[in-house]
Structure formats: C-alpha cells, structure tokens
Design a protein around this motif. Structure first.
Motif, PDB file in Angstrom:
ATOM      1  N   MET A  56       0.723  -1.264  -0.087  1.00  0.00           N
ATOM      2  CA  MET A  56      -0.045   0.093   0.012  1.00  0.00           C
ATOM      3  C   MET A  56       0.964   1.174   0.173  1.00  0.00           C
ATOM      4  O   MET A  56       1.905   1.398   0.431  1.00  0.00           O
ATOM      5  CB  MET A  56      -0.988  -0.018   1.013  1.00  0.00           C
ATOM      6  CG  MET A  56      -2.062  -0.987   1.293  1.00  0.00           C
ATOM      7  SD  MET A  56      -3.098  -0.591   2.577  1.00  0.00           S
ATOM      8  CE  MET A  56      -2.552  -1.857   3.557  1.00  0.00           C
ATOM      9  N   VAL A  57       0.462   2.409  -0.849  1.00  0.00           N
ATOM     10  CA  VAL A  57       0.943   3.661  -0.715  1.00  0.00           C
ATOM     11  C   VAL A  57       0.234   4.401   0.063  1.00  0.00           C
ATOM     12  O   VAL A  57      -0.873   4.708   0.222  1.00  0.00           O
ATOM     13  CB  VAL A  57       1.097   4.061  -2.046  1.00  0.00           C
ATOM     14  CG1 VAL A  57       1.910   5.436  -2.338  1.00  0.00           C
ATOM     15  CG2 VAL A  57       1.789   3.178  -3.373  1.00  0.00           C
ATOM     16  N   ALA A  58       1.264   5.158   1.109  1.00  0.00           N
ATOM     17  CA  ALA A  58       0.619   5.901   1.978  1.00  0.00           C
ATOM     18  C   ALA A  58      -0.119   7.265   1.384  1.00  0.00           C
ATOM     19  O   ALA A  58       0.390   7.614   0.300  1.00  0.00           O
ATOM     20  CB  ALA A  58       1.797   6.184   3.036  1.00  0.00           C
ATOM     21  N   VAL A  59      -0.980   7.617   2.005  1.00  0.00           N
ATOM     22  CA  VAL A  59      -1.655   9.179   1.568  1.00  0.00           C
ATOM     23  C   VAL A  59      -0.792  10.250   1.246  1.00  0.00           C
ATOM     24  O   VAL A  59      -0.632  10.771   0.264  1.00  0.00           O
ATOM     25  CB  VAL A  59      -2.677   9.641   2.697  1.00  0.00           C
ATOM     26  CG1 VAL A  59      -3.344  10.790   2.111  1.00  0.00           C
ATOM     27  CG2 VAL A  59      -3.760   8.683   2.888  1.00  0.00           C
ATOM     28  N   ASP A  60       0.311  10.657   2.072  1.00  0.00           N
ATOM     29  CA  ASP A  60       1.283  11.575   1.937  1.00  0.00           C
ATOM     30  C   ASP A  60       2.067  11.213   0.589  1.00  0.00           C
ATOM     31  O   ASP A  60       2.545  12.394  -0.199  1.00  0.00           O
ATOM     32  CB  ASP A  60       2.110  11.883   2.975  1.00  0.00           C
ATOM     33  CG  ASP A  60       1.326  12.468   4.221  1.00  0.00           C
ATOM     34  OD1 ASP A  60       0.509  13.039   3.752  1.00  0.00           O
ATOM     35  OD2 ASP A  60       1.984  12.374   5.448  1.00  0.00           O
ATOM     36  N   LYS A  61       2.449  10.118   0.653  1.00  0.00           N
ATOM     37  CA  LYS A  61       3.304   9.427  -0.813  1.00  0.00           C
ATOM     38  C   LYS A  61       2.378  10.072  -2.242  1.00  0.00           C
ATOM     39  O   LYS A  61       2.890  10.163  -2.963  1.00  0.00           O
ATOM     40  CB  LYS A  61       3.589   8.128  -0.717  1.00  0.00           C
ATOM     41  CG  LYS A  61       4.516   7.582  -1.777  1.00  0.00           C
ATOM     42  CD  LYS A  61       5.796   7.970  -1.592  1.00  0.00           C
ATOM     43  CE  LYS A  61       6.593   7.105  -2.805  1.00  0.00           C
ATOM     44  NZ  LYS A  61       8.051   7.616  -3.059  1.00  0.00           N
ATOM     45  N   ILE A  62       1.219   9.393  -2.256  1.00  0.00           N
ATOM     46  CA  ILE A  62       0.369   9.693  -3.354  1.00  0.00           C
ATOM     47  C   ILE A  62       0.289  11.121  -3.517  1.00  0.00           C
ATOM     48  O   ILE A  62       0.523  11.337  -4.680  1.00  0.00           O
ATOM     49  CB  ILE A  62      -1.254   9.071  -3.171  1.00  0.00           C
ATOM     50  CG1 ILE A  62      -1.248   7.496  -2.934  1.00  0.00           C
ATOM     51  CG2 ILE A  62      -2.073   9.486  -4.040  1.00  0.00           C
ATOM     52  CD1 ILE A  62      -2.271   6.898  -2.343  1.00  0.00           C
ATOM     53  N   LYS A  63      -0.034  11.828  -2.419  1.00  0.00           N
ATOM     54  CA  LYS A  63      -0.116  13.357  -2.817  1.00  0.00           C
ATOM     55  C   LYS A  63       1.209  13.929  -3.382  1.00  0.00           C
ATOM     56  O   LYS A  63       1.361  14.858  -4.095  1.00  0.00           O
ATOM     57  CB  LYS A  63      -0.582  14.237  -1.413  1.00  0.00           C
ATOM     58  CG  LYS A  63      -1.919  13.767  -0.952  1.00  0.00           C
ATOM     59  CD  LYS A  63      -2.452  14.821   0.250  1.00  0.00           C
ATOM     60  CE  LYS A  63      -1.594  14.598   1.410  1.00  0.00           C
ATOM     61  NZ  LYS A  63      -2.399  15.180   2.638  1.00  0.00           N
TER      62      LYS A  63
END
Length: 74
Positions: free
Chosen positions: A1-8
């Motif tokens: 899973m890719v963390a929210v901050d990484k996606i942003k």
C-alpha cells in the motif's frame, strides 16, 4: 500500500510546472488511500490553476498536444 502523503507528493511533484496533466488513479478494497488523498490533491491543483475536464471536454489543440506528448493516442 502507498501512504496518503506519498500519493499526494507524487501527484504534486509530477504536475509541477506543467501546462496540463492527466492523472489516473485506482481505488480498490486494498488501495483505499487514493480516496483519502483526493481532497488535498484537488485543492492543490485548483490553487495551481488547473481546470478539471473529461476527455470529451478537451479542445482539438489539447488533444493534439497530448498525442504529441504520447499521453494519449488515437
């Protein structure tokens, strides 16, 4: 899973100094962080002057540019 901050961060970094961007995101049972990242991504892009369009709404010039940049093909 890719963390929210990484996606942003990925979207913001990749859109920096671009005239337009095509962003494709997936959300599934196991990838729910995408939805969590969207409000901040949308706010950021609007603040940067991006306008949201569907492919049906783009102009012929925008379509030609995306074909030239190999973002889409027809």
């Amino acid at each position: 899973m890719v963390a929210v901050d990484k996606i942003k961060n990925n979207v913001m970094t990749q859109c920096k100094d671009k005239n337009f961007a095509v962003i494709l995101m997936h959300d599934t049972y196991y990838k729910y962080f995408t939805v969590e990242a969207l409000p901040d991504i949308i706010k950021y892009l609007k603040n940067e002057g991006y306008v949201f369009k569907t492919f049906d709404d783009i102009s012929p010039a925008e379509e030609d540019e995306m074909i030239k940049l190999k973002i889409m093909n027809k």
